[in-house]
Design a protein around this motif. Structure first.
Motif, PDB file in Angstrom:
ATOM      1  N   VAL A   1       0.827  -1.206   0.000  1.00  0.00           N
ATOM      2  CA  VAL A   1       0.000   0.000   0.000  1.00  0.00           C
ATOM      3  C   VAL A   1       0.865   1.260   0.000  1.00  0.00           C
ATOM      4  CG1 VAL A   1      -1.640   1.350   1.370  1.00  0.00           C
ATOM      5  CG2 VAL A   1      -1.998  -1.096   1.063  1.00  0.00           C
ATOM      6  N   ILE A   2       1.907   1.279   0.807  1.00  0.00           N
ATOM      7  CA  ILE A   2       2.808   2.440   0.823  1.00  0.00           C
ATOM      8  C   ILE A   2       3.468   2.615  -0.545  1.00  0.00           C
ATOM      9  CG2 ILE A   2       5.022   3.277   1.732  1.00  0.00           C
ATOM     10  CD1 ILE A   2       2.785   3.845   3.628  1.00  0.00           C
ATOM     11  N   PHE A   3       3.875   1.516  -1.155  1.00  0.00           N
ATOM     12  CA  PHE A   3       4.545   1.596  -2.452  1.00  0.00           C
ATOM     13  C   PHE A   3       3.631   2.202  -3.514  1.00  0.00           C
ATOM     14  CE2 PHE A   3       5.693  -0.090  -6.622  1.00  0.00           C
ATOM     15  CZ  PHE A   3       7.039   0.212  -6.686  1.00  0.00           C
ATOM     16  N   PHE A   4       2.421   1.613  -3.696  1.00  0.00           N
ATOM     17  CA  PHE A   4       1.584   2.115  -4.792  1.00  0.00           C
ATOM     18  C   PHE A   4       1.009   3.497  -4.498  1.00  0.00           C
ATOM     19  CE2 PHE A   4      -2.076  -0.382  -2.809  1.00  0.00           C
ATOM     20  CZ  PHE A   4      -2.921   0.697  -2.577  1.00  0.00           C
ATOM     21  N   THR A   5       0.966   3.887  -3.229  1.00  0.00           N
ATOM     22  CA  THR A   5       0.491   5.235  -2.900  1.00  0.00           C
ATOM     23  C   THR A   5       1.572   6.277  -3.188  1.00  0.00           C
ATOM     24  OG1 THR A   5      -0.966   4.368  -1.159  1.00  0.00           O
ATOM     25  CG2 THR A   5      -0.445   6.717  -1.081  1.00  0.00           C
ATOM     26  N   LEU A   6       2.778   6.025  -2.712  1.00  0.00           N
ATOM     27  CA  LEU A   6       3.838   7.028  -2.798  1.00  0.00           C
ATOM     28  C   LEU A   6       4.373   7.233  -4.212  1.00  0.00           C
ATOM     29  CD1 LEU A   6       5.980   6.485   0.427  1.00  0.00           C
ATOM     30  CD2 LEU A   6       4.636   8.492  -0.192  1.00  0.00           C
ATOM     31  N   VAL A   7       4.520   6.142  -4.979  1.00  0.00           N
ATOM     32  CA  VAL A   7       5.156   6.310  -6.287  1.00  0.00           C
ATOM     33  C   VAL A   7       4.346   7.238  -7.186  1.00  0.00           C
ATOM     34  CG1 VAL A   7       6.420   4.127  -6.238  1.00  0.00           C
ATOM     35  CG2 VAL A   7       4.098   4.163  -7.167  1.00  0.00           C
ATOM     36  N   PHE A   8       3.017   7.212  -7.040  1.00  0.00           N
ATOM     37  CA  PHE A   8       2.211   8.091  -7.880  1.00  0.00           C
ATOM     38  C   PHE A   8       1.993   9.462  -7.247  1.00  0.00           C
ATOM     39  CE2 PHE A   8       1.025   3.983  -9.817  1.00  0.00           C
ATOM     40  CZ  PHE A   8       1.407   4.287 -11.115  1.00  0.00           C
TER      41      PHE A   8
END
Length: 459
Positions: A298-305
Protein backbone atom coordinates in the motif's frame (compact mmCIF):
# COMPACT_ATOMS: atom_id res chain seq x y z
CA UNK A 1 5.76 31.26 12.11
CA UNK A 2 6.11 29.59 8.73
CA UNK A 3 7.58 26.47 10.38
CA UNK A 4 4.63 26.31 12.78
CA UNK A 5 2.22 26.64 9.86
CA UNK A 6 4.01 23.82 8.05
CA UNK A 7 3.79 21.55 11.11
CA UNK A 8 0.08 22.32 11.46
CA UNK A 9 -0.50 21.57 7.77
CA UNK A 10 1.36 18.28 8.10
CA UNK A 11 -0.65 17.29 11.19
CA UNK A 12 -3.94 18.31 9.60
CA UNK A 13 -3.22 16.53 6.31
CA UNK A 14 -2.08 13.39 8.11
CA UNK A 15 -5.21 13.36 10.27
CA UNK A 16 -7.39 13.95 7.22
CA UNK A 17 -5.76 11.06 5.36
CA UNK A 18 -6.12 8.78 8.42
CA UNK A 19 -9.81 9.70 8.76
CA UNK A 20 -10.47 8.98 5.10
CA UNK A 21 -8.57 5.67 5.20
CA UNK A 22 -10.42 4.57 8.35
CA UNK A 23 -13.81 5.38 6.79
CA UNK A 24 -12.84 3.60 3.56
CA UNK A 25 -11.64 0.45 5.32
CA UNK A 26 -14.75 0.32 7.52
CA UNK A 27 -17.06 0.79 4.53
CA UNK A 28 -15.27 -1.92 2.54
CA UNK A 29 -15.54 -4.33 5.49
CA UNK A 30 -19.16 -3.35 6.07
CA UNK A 31 -20.19 -4.11 2.48
CA UNK A 32 -18.62 -7.56 2.71
CA UNK A 33 -20.33 -8.21 6.07
CA UNK A 34 -23.77 -7.03 4.94
CA UNK A 35 -23.34 -8.79 1.61
CA UNK A 36 -22.70 -12.10 3.35
CA UNK A 37 -25.78 -11.57 5.53
CA UNK A 38 -28.17 -10.57 2.72
CA UNK A 39 -26.82 -12.50 -0.28
CA UNK A 40 -25.06 -15.46 1.33
CA UNK A 41 -21.43 -16.13 2.21
CA UNK A 42 -20.76 -17.66 -1.21
CA UNK A 43 -21.28 -14.24 -2.85
CA UNK A 44 -18.91 -12.25 -0.64
CA UNK A 45 -16.00 -12.35 -3.11
CA UNK A 46 -18.31 -11.19 -5.91
CA UNK A 47 -19.34 -8.24 -3.76
CA UNK A 48 -15.71 -7.59 -2.85
CA UNK A 49 -14.81 -7.38 -6.56
CA UNK A 50 -17.82 -5.13 -7.18
CA UNK A 51 -16.70 -2.84 -4.35
CA UNK A 52 -13.19 -2.60 -5.77
CA UNK A 53 -14.57 -1.49 -9.14
CA UNK A 54 -16.75 1.14 -7.44
CA UNK A 55 -13.74 2.49 -5.53
CA UNK A 56 -11.59 2.68 -8.66
CA UNK A 57 -14.41 4.41 -10.56
CA UNK A 58 -14.72 6.93 -7.72
CA UNK A 59 -11.04 7.84 -7.99
CA UNK A 60 -11.35 8.29 -11.76
CA UNK A 61 -14.52 10.38 -11.48
CA UNK A 62 -12.71 13.00 -9.39
CA UNK A 63 -10.50 14.20 -12.24
CA UNK A 64 -13.45 14.14 -14.65
CA UNK A 65 -15.68 16.26 -12.40
CA UNK A 66 -12.82 18.67 -11.70
CA UNK A 67 -12.44 19.20 -15.45
CA UNK A 68 -16.13 20.05 -15.73
CA UNK A 69 -16.03 22.61 -12.91
CA UNK A 70 -13.26 25.04 -13.86
CA UNK A 71 -13.79 27.37 -10.91
CA UNK A 72 -11.93 26.29 -7.76
CA UNK A 73 -14.81 27.13 -5.45
CA UNK A 74 -17.16 24.91 -7.46
CA UNK A 75 -14.59 22.11 -7.38
CA UNK A 76 -14.45 22.27 -3.59
CA UNK A 77 -18.24 22.46 -3.30
CA UNK A 78 -18.65 19.39 -5.53
CA UNK A 79 -16.36 17.41 -3.22
CA UNK A 80 -18.35 18.44 -0.14
CA UNK A 81 -21.58 17.42 -1.91
CA UNK A 82 -20.06 14.00 -2.63
CA UNK A 83 -19.21 13.75 1.07
CA UNK A 84 -22.88 14.29 1.96
CA UNK A 85 -23.83 11.58 -0.55
CA UNK A 86 -21.52 9.21 1.30
CA UNK A 87 -23.00 10.10 4.69
CA UNK A 88 -26.54 9.72 3.35
CA UNK A 89 -25.72 6.30 1.87
CA UNK A 90 -24.24 5.17 5.19
CA UNK A 91 -27.33 6.32 7.08
CA UNK A 92 -29.49 4.25 4.71
CA UNK A 93 -27.23 1.25 5.34
CA UNK A 94 -27.66 1.80 9.08
CA UNK A 95 -31.44 1.48 8.81
CA UNK A 96 -31.95 -0.81 5.81
CA UNK A 97 -33.26 -4.36 5.81
CA UNK A 98 -33.31 -4.67 2.03
CA UNK A 99 -30.72 -6.48 -0.08
CA UNK A 100 -31.19 -4.12 -3.03
CA UNK A 101 -30.63 -1.05 -0.83
CA UNK A 102 -27.47 -2.64 0.56
CA UNK A 103 -26.14 -3.06 -2.98
CA UNK A 104 -27.10 0.41 -4.22
CA UNK A 105 -26.04 2.38 -1.15
CA UNK A 106 -22.90 0.29 -0.73
CA UNK A 107 -21.93 1.25 -4.28
CA UNK A 108 -22.68 4.93 -3.61
CA UNK A 109 -20.62 4.87 -0.40
CA UNK A 110 -17.60 3.30 -2.11
CA UNK A 111 -17.86 5.57 -5.18
CA UNK A 112 -18.03 8.60 -2.89
CA UNK A 113 -15.14 7.33 -0.77
CA UNK A 114 -13.04 6.89 -3.92
CA UNK A 115 -13.87 10.42 -5.08
CA UNK A 116 -12.97 11.96 -1.72
CA UNK A 117 -9.85 9.79 -1.55
CA UNK A 118 -8.72 11.15 -4.92
CA UNK A 119 -9.22 14.71 -3.63
CA UNK A 120 -7.09 13.99 -0.57
CA UNK A 121 -4.38 12.19 -2.58
CA UNK A 122 -4.16 15.18 -4.94
CA UNK A 123 -3.93 17.64 -2.04
CA UNK A 124 -1.07 15.68 -0.45
CA UNK A 125 0.71 15.24 -3.79
CA UNK A 126 0.74 19.02 -4.29
CA UNK A 127 1.15 20.25 -0.70
CA UNK A 128 4.06 17.92 0.09
CA UNK A 129 5.84 17.57 -3.24
CA UNK A 130 9.45 16.45 -2.66
CA UNK A 131 9.05 16.58 1.14
CA UNK A 132 11.43 14.13 2.87
CA UNK A 133 8.87 13.04 5.47
CA UNK A 134 5.87 12.16 3.28
CA UNK A 135 6.43 8.40 3.59
CA UNK A 136 6.48 8.54 7.39
CA UNK A 137 3.46 10.83 7.45
CA UNK A 138 1.37 8.44 5.35
CA UNK A 139 2.70 5.32 7.09
CA UNK A 140 1.78 6.71 10.51
CA UNK A 141 -1.61 8.01 9.30
CA UNK A 142 -2.70 4.74 7.72
CA UNK A 143 -1.18 2.68 10.54
CA UNK A 144 -3.21 4.59 13.13
CA UNK A 145 -6.32 4.12 10.97
CA UNK A 146 -5.76 0.34 10.91
CA UNK A 147 -5.33 0.24 14.70
CA UNK A 148 -8.57 2.20 15.13
CA UNK A 149 -10.31 -0.14 12.70
CA UNK A 150 -9.09 -3.14 14.69
CA UNK A 151 -10.43 -1.63 17.93
CA UNK A 152 -13.79 -0.64 16.41
CA UNK A 153 -14.39 -4.00 14.73
CA UNK A 154 -13.22 -5.97 17.75
CA UNK A 155 -15.55 -4.45 20.32
CA UNK A 156 -18.58 -3.19 18.36
CA UNK A 157 -21.32 -4.40 16.01
CA UNK A 158 -21.55 -3.49 12.28
CA UNK A 159 -24.03 -0.72 13.10
CA UNK A 160 -21.27 1.02 15.06
CA UNK A 161 -18.91 0.56 12.12
CA UNK A 162 -21.32 2.72 10.13
CA UNK A 163 -21.45 5.36 12.85
CA UNK A 164 -17.64 5.42 13.01
CA UNK A 165 -17.51 5.77 9.20
CA UNK A 166 -19.94 8.71 9.32
CA UNK A 167 -17.90 10.44 12.03
CA UNK A 168 -14.68 9.90 10.05
CA UNK A 169 -16.31 11.26 6.89
CA UNK A 170 -17.51 14.37 8.73
CA UNK A 171 -13.96 14.92 10.03
CA UNK A 172 -12.59 14.66 6.49
CA UNK A 173 -15.13 17.21 5.24
CA UNK A 174 -14.19 19.61 8.05
CA UNK A 175 -10.52 19.35 7.08
CA UNK A 176 -11.33 19.88 3.41
CA UNK A 177 -13.26 23.07 4.16
CA UNK A 178 -10.38 24.51 6.22
CA UNK A 179 -8.73 27.22 4.09
CA UNK A 180 -5.32 26.72 5.74
CA UNK A 181 -4.93 23.40 3.93
CA UNK A 182 -4.10 25.32 0.76
CA UNK A 183 -1.00 27.07 2.10
CA UNK A 184 2.55 26.22 1.08
CA UNK A 185 1.50 24.28 -2.01
CA UNK A 186 4.53 23.35 -4.06
CA UNK A 187 4.16 22.43 -7.72
CA UNK A 188 6.90 21.97 -10.25
CA UNK A 189 6.13 21.07 -13.82
CA UNK A 190 8.72 18.82 -15.41
CA UNK A 191 8.83 18.22 -19.12
CA UNK A 192 7.69 14.70 -20.00
CA UNK A 193 9.93 12.41 -22.01
CA UNK A 194 9.96 8.82 -23.20
CA UNK A 195 12.19 7.72 -20.33
CA UNK A 196 9.73 8.92 -17.72
CA UNK A 197 6.79 7.38 -19.58
CA UNK A 198 8.60 4.03 -19.67
CA UNK A 199 9.33 4.29 -15.96
CA UNK A 200 5.68 4.99 -15.17
CA UNK A 201 4.66 2.07 -17.36
CA UNK A 202 6.94 -0.19 -15.33
CA UNK A 203 5.37 1.05 -12.12
CA UNK A 204 1.86 0.35 -13.39
CA UNK A 205 2.84 -3.17 -14.49
CA UNK A 206 4.52 -3.82 -11.15
CA UNK A 207 1.47 -2.65 -9.18
CA UNK A 208 -0.82 -4.80 -11.35
CA UNK A 209 1.34 -7.83 -10.51
CA UNK A 210 1.51 -6.87 -6.82
CA UNK A 211 -2.29 -6.58 -6.79
CA UNK A 212 -2.56 -10.04 -8.28
CA UNK A 213 -0.42 -11.42 -5.44
CA UNK A 214 -2.58 -9.56 -2.92
CA UNK A 215 -5.71 -10.90 -4.62
CA UNK A 216 -4.55 -14.50 -4.35
CA UNK A 217 -4.48 -14.17 -0.57
CA UNK A 218 -7.32 -11.68 -0.13
CA UNK A 219 -9.86 -13.88 -1.90
CA UNK A 220 -9.22 -16.81 0.46
CA UNK A 221 -9.16 -14.72 3.64
CA UNK A 222 -12.30 -12.77 2.71
CA UNK A 223 -14.21 -16.00 2.06
CA UNK A 224 -12.91 -17.56 5.30
CA UNK A 225 -14.00 -14.48 7.24
CA UNK A 226 -17.51 -14.57 5.71
CA UNK A 227 -17.83 -18.27 6.56
CA UNK A 228 -16.64 -17.51 10.12
CA UNK A 229 -13.79 -19.99 9.68
CA UNK A 230 -11.24 -17.33 10.63
CA UNK A 231 -11.49 -13.72 11.75
CA UNK A 232 -9.36 -11.51 9.51
CA UNK A 233 -9.85 -8.62 11.93
CA UNK A 234 -8.15 -10.45 14.78
CA UNK A 235 -4.83 -9.48 16.34
CA UNK A 236 -2.97 -10.53 13.19
CA UNK A 237 -4.34 -7.44 11.48
CA UNK A 238 -2.11 -5.27 13.65
CA UNK A 239 0.78 -6.51 11.51
CA UNK A 240 -0.82 -4.46 8.72
CA UNK A 241 -0.24 -1.33 10.81
CA UNK A 242 3.31 -2.50 11.56
CA UNK A 243 3.98 -2.98 7.84
CA UNK A 244 2.68 0.53 7.10
CA UNK A 245 4.86 2.08 9.83
CA UNK A 246 8.03 0.27 8.68
CA UNK A 247 7.41 0.88 4.98
CA UNK A 248 6.75 4.58 5.61
CA UNK A 249 10.10 4.96 7.38
CA UNK A 250 12.01 3.00 4.73
CA UNK A 251 10.34 4.99 1.95
CA UNK A 252 11.92 8.22 3.19
CA UNK A 253 15.45 6.81 3.41
CA UNK A 254 17.54 8.32 0.61
CA UNK A 255 14.43 9.42 -1.30
CA UNK A 256 12.74 6.04 -1.95
CA UNK A 257 16.03 4.33 -2.82
CA UNK A 258 15.18 1.10 -0.97
CA UNK A 259 11.37 1.08 -1.19
CA UNK A 260 11.00 -1.01 -4.35
CA UNK A 261 13.57 -3.60 -3.27
CA UNK A 262 12.16 -4.01 0.25
CA UNK A 263 8.61 -4.25 -1.13
CA UNK A 264 9.65 -7.08 -3.44
CA UNK A 265 11.28 -8.86 -0.50
CA UNK A 266 8.04 -8.47 1.46
CA UNK A 267 6.13 -10.02 -1.45
CA UNK A 268 8.41 -13.06 -1.46
CA UNK A 269 8.00 -13.36 2.30
CA UNK A 270 4.21 -13.11 2.03
CA UNK A 271 4.15 -15.96 -0.48
CA UNK A 272 5.22 -18.25 2.35
CA UNK A 273 1.99 -17.45 4.20
CA UNK A 274 -0.08 -19.33 1.66
CA UNK A 275 1.40 -22.63 2.79
CA UNK A 276 -0.19 -22.00 6.20
CA UNK A 277 -3.71 -21.06 5.10
CA UNK A 278 -4.98 -24.63 5.36
CA UNK A 279 -3.42 -25.17 8.76
CA UNK A 280 -5.32 -23.74 11.71
CA UNK A 281 -2.19 -23.66 13.87
CA UNK A 282 -0.21 -21.73 11.31
CA UNK A 283 -3.02 -19.45 10.21
CA UNK A 284 -2.03 -16.58 12.52
CA UNK A 285 1.57 -16.60 11.25
CA UNK A 286 0.44 -16.78 7.62
CA UNK A 287 -2.09 -13.98 8.00
CA UNK A 288 0.44 -11.83 9.88
CA UNK A 289 2.95 -12.17 7.02
CA UNK A 290 0.24 -11.34 4.50
CA UNK A 291 -0.72 -8.18 6.39
CA UNK A 292 2.93 -7.18 6.78
CA UNK A 293 3.33 -7.37 3.00
CA UNK A 294 0.08 -5.41 2.52
CA UNK A 295 1.60 -2.52 4.45
CA UNK A 296 4.60 -2.33 2.10
CA UNK A 297 2.39 -2.82 -0.96
CA UNK A 298 0.00 0.00 0.00
CA UNK A 299 2.81 2.44 0.82
CA UNK A 300 4.54 1.60 -2.45
CA UNK A 301 1.58 2.12 -4.79
CA UNK A 302 0.49 5.23 -2.90
CA UNK A 303 3.84 7.03 -2.80
CA UNK A 304 5.16 6.31 -6.29
CA UNK A 305 2.21 8.09 -7.88
CA UNK A 306 2.07 10.87 -5.30
CA UNK A 307 5.70 11.53 -6.31
CA UNK A 308 4.88 11.43 -10.01
CA UNK A 309 1.62 13.44 -9.96
CA UNK A 310 3.15 16.98 -9.77
CA UNK A 311 5.20 16.19 -12.88
CA UNK A 312 2.25 14.86 -14.86
CA UNK A 313 -0.14 16.66 -17.18
CA UNK A 314 -3.12 15.65 -14.99
CA UNK A 315 -2.12 15.58 -11.30
CA UNK A 316 -5.72 15.09 -10.16
CA UNK A 317 -5.82 11.72 -11.92
CA UNK A 318 -2.26 10.52 -11.33
CA UNK A 319 -2.16 11.27 -7.59
CA UNK A 320 -4.66 8.45 -6.98
CA UNK A 321 -3.48 6.20 -9.81
CA UNK A 322 -2.11 3.66 -7.33
CA UNK A 323 -5.62 3.09 -5.94
CA UNK A 324 -7.08 2.98 -9.45
CA UNK A 325 -4.61 0.35 -10.65
CA UNK A 326 -4.99 -1.63 -7.43
CA UNK A 327 -8.79 -1.65 -7.67
CA UNK A 328 -9.08 -2.72 -11.31
CA UNK A 329 -6.19 -5.21 -11.13
CA UNK A 330 -7.41 -6.84 -7.92
CA UNK A 331 -11.10 -7.16 -8.86
CA UNK A 332 -10.73 -9.83 -11.62
CA UNK A 333 -8.32 -11.94 -9.52
CA UNK A 334 -10.58 -12.47 -6.49
CA UNK A 335 -12.99 -15.07 -7.90
CA UNK A 336 -10.62 -17.32 -9.88
CA UNK A 337 -8.05 -17.28 -7.05
CA UNK A 338 -10.51 -18.75 -4.57
CA UNK A 339 -11.58 -21.39 -7.09
CA UNK A 340 -7.93 -22.36 -7.64
CA UNK A 341 -7.51 -22.63 -3.89
CA UNK A 342 -10.57 -24.87 -3.64
CA UNK A 343 -9.32 -27.21 -6.36
CA UNK A 344 -5.53 -27.26 -5.92
CA UNK A 345 -5.04 -25.99 -2.38
CA UNK A 346 -2.72 -23.42 -0.84
CA UNK A 347 0.46 -24.86 -2.39
CA UNK A 348 -0.76 -23.88 -5.88
CA UNK A 349 -1.46 -20.29 -4.78
CA UNK A 350 1.92 -20.11 -3.07
CA UNK A 351 3.68 -21.27 -6.24
CA UNK A 352 1.87 -18.71 -8.39
CA UNK A 353 2.63 -16.00 -5.84
CA UNK A 354 6.34 -16.84 -5.85
CA UNK A 355 6.42 -16.77 -9.65
CA UNK A 356 4.69 -13.38 -9.73
CA UNK A 357 7.13 -12.06 -7.14
CA UNK A 358 10.07 -12.96 -9.37
CA UNK A 359 8.40 -11.23 -12.33
CA UNK A 360 7.82 -8.13 -10.18
CA UNK A 361 11.51 -8.09 -9.25
CA UNK A 362 12.48 -8.22 -12.93
CA UNK A 363 10.01 -5.46 -13.82
CA UNK A 364 11.24 -3.14 -11.07
CA UNK A 365 14.94 -3.96 -11.48
CA UNK A 366 15.61 -1.09 -13.96
CA UNK A 367 13.88 1.34 -11.59
CA UNK A 368 15.99 0.13 -8.69
CA UNK A 369 19.22 0.45 -10.69
CA UNK A 370 18.51 3.96 -11.97
CA UNK A 371 17.01 5.21 -8.70
CA UNK A 372 20.29 6.68 -7.47
CA UNK A 373 20.85 8.68 -10.65
CA UNK A 374 17.25 9.88 -10.86
CA UNK A 375 17.12 11.00 -7.25
CA UNK A 376 20.54 12.65 -7.23
CA UNK A 377 19.44 14.75 -10.18
CA UNK A 378 16.43 15.90 -8.17
CA UNK A 379 18.40 16.79 -5.06
CA UNK A 380 19.29 20.18 -6.47
CA UNK A 381 16.08 21.51 -7.95
CA UNK A 382 16.52 24.25 -10.51
CA UNK A 383 15.30 27.69 -9.65
CA UNK A 384 11.92 28.41 -11.19
CA UNK A 385 11.80 31.64 -13.18
CA UNK A 386 9.20 34.32 -12.49
CA UNK A 387 7.53 33.47 -15.80
CA UNK A 388 7.26 29.80 -14.84
CA UNK A 389 5.85 30.72 -11.40
CA UNK A 390 3.15 32.79 -13.08
CA UNK A 391 2.36 29.93 -15.43
CA UNK A 392 2.10 27.42 -12.57
CA UNK A 393 -0.10 29.75 -10.51
CA UNK A 394 -2.37 30.37 -13.50
CA UNK A 395 -2.70 26.66 -14.15
CA UNK A 396 -3.43 25.97 -10.48
CA UNK A 397 -6.26 28.52 -10.57
CA UNK A 398 -7.59 27.16 -13.91
CA UNK A 399 -7.11 30.47 -15.74
CA UNK A 400 -7.60 30.70 -19.50
CA UNK A 401 -4.66 31.79 -21.72
CA UNK A 402 -6.05 35.33 -22.01
CA UNK A 403 -6.72 35.52 -18.26
CA UNK A 404 -3.11 34.43 -17.71
CA UNK A 405 -1.94 37.36 -19.80
CA UNK A 406 -4.09 39.76 -17.77
CA UNK A 407 -2.81 38.15 -14.56
CA UNK A 408 0.77 38.83 -15.61
CA UNK A 409 -0.05 42.49 -16.21
CA UNK A 410 -1.79 42.80 -12.85
CA UNK A 411 1.12 41.26 -10.95
CA UNK A 412 4.15 42.63 -12.81
CA UNK A 413 3.07 46.12 -13.91
CA UNK A 414 1.34 49.20 -12.50
CA UNK A 415 -0.83 49.63 -15.60
CA UNK A 416 -4.47 50.58 -15.08
CA UNK A 417 -7.37 48.94 -16.92
CA UNK A 418 -6.94 51.04 -20.02
CA UNK A 419 -3.19 50.44 -20.09
CA UNK A 420 -3.67 46.68 -19.86
CA UNK A 421 -6.32 46.86 -22.59
CA UNK A 422 -3.99 48.80 -24.89
CA UNK A 423 -1.01 46.50 -24.34
CA UNK A 424 -3.10 43.37 -24.98
CA UNK A 425 -5.08 44.94 -27.86
CA UNK A 426 -8.47 44.23 -26.29
CA UNK A 427 -11.28 46.44 -25.00
CA UNK A 428 -11.40 47.90 -21.51
CA UNK A 429 -14.68 46.07 -20.87
CA UNK A 430 -13.07 42.74 -21.84
CA UNK A 431 -10.19 43.41 -19.43
CA UNK A 432 -12.71 44.06 -16.66
CA UNK A 433 -14.43 40.75 -17.41
CA UNK A 434 -11.14 38.89 -17.27
CA UNK A 435 -10.20 40.55 -13.97
CA UNK A 436 -13.58 39.62 -12.44
CA UNK A 437 -13.05 36.01 -13.51
CA UNK A 438 -9.49 36.01 -12.13
CA UNK A 439 -10.66 37.30 -8.74
CA UNK A 440 -13.36 34.64 -8.63
CA UNK A 441 -11.00 31.78 -9.51
CA UNK A 442 -8.28 32.94 -7.10
CA UNK A 443 -10.82 33.73 -4.36
CA UNK A 444 -9.57 37.33 -4.02
CA UNK A 445 -11.30 40.69 -4.26
CA UNK A 446 -8.60 43.24 -5.00
CA UNK A 447 -5.32 43.59 -6.86
CA UNK A 448 -3.49 43.66 -3.54
CA UNK A 449 -5.28 40.51 -2.42
CA UNK A 450 -4.37 38.84 -5.70
CA UNK A 451 -0.72 39.72 -5.22
CA UNK A 452 -0.78 38.37 -1.64
CA UNK A 453 -2.39 35.13 -2.88
CA UNK A 454 0.34 34.75 -5.50
CA UNK A 455 3.12 35.42 -2.97
CA UNK A 456 1.67 32.91 -0.47
CA UNK A 457 1.35 30.31 -3.25
CA UNK A 458 5.01 30.64 -4.15
CA UNK A 459 6.20 31.07 -0.56
Amino acid sequence: MKKAQGSFLKLMSGTCFASWFLAFMLIESLINELGAAFFGVETVNVLYSFGLICTGAGFISFSLVQRIFKIKKLQDISTIVIGFFQIFALIILLKTASASLVLVNGAIALLSSGYIGAYIHHDIAMCFARKPYRGKMLGISMGIAIILQYIIQSITLPSFWIIASIISTILVMCFMMNPSKKMNIEIKELSSNDGKNIKVSRLIIAIVLMSMVAGLIDSVLTAFNAEKVYDIYSGARLFYALGLFIAGVIADIKERKYLALVTVCAILLSSICMFFLSEEVGYFAGTALMYLYSGFYVIFFTLVFLDYAPQSSCPKLWAGMGRIVRSFALAPVILPAFKIYGILGSAALASVSCLLSIVILLVLLPNILVAVDDRSAMKKPQEISAQEKLKIYAKHCSLTPRESEVLEKLLTTDEDLQGIANSLYISRRMVQRHITSIYEKTQTKTRVGLFQSYIKFNG
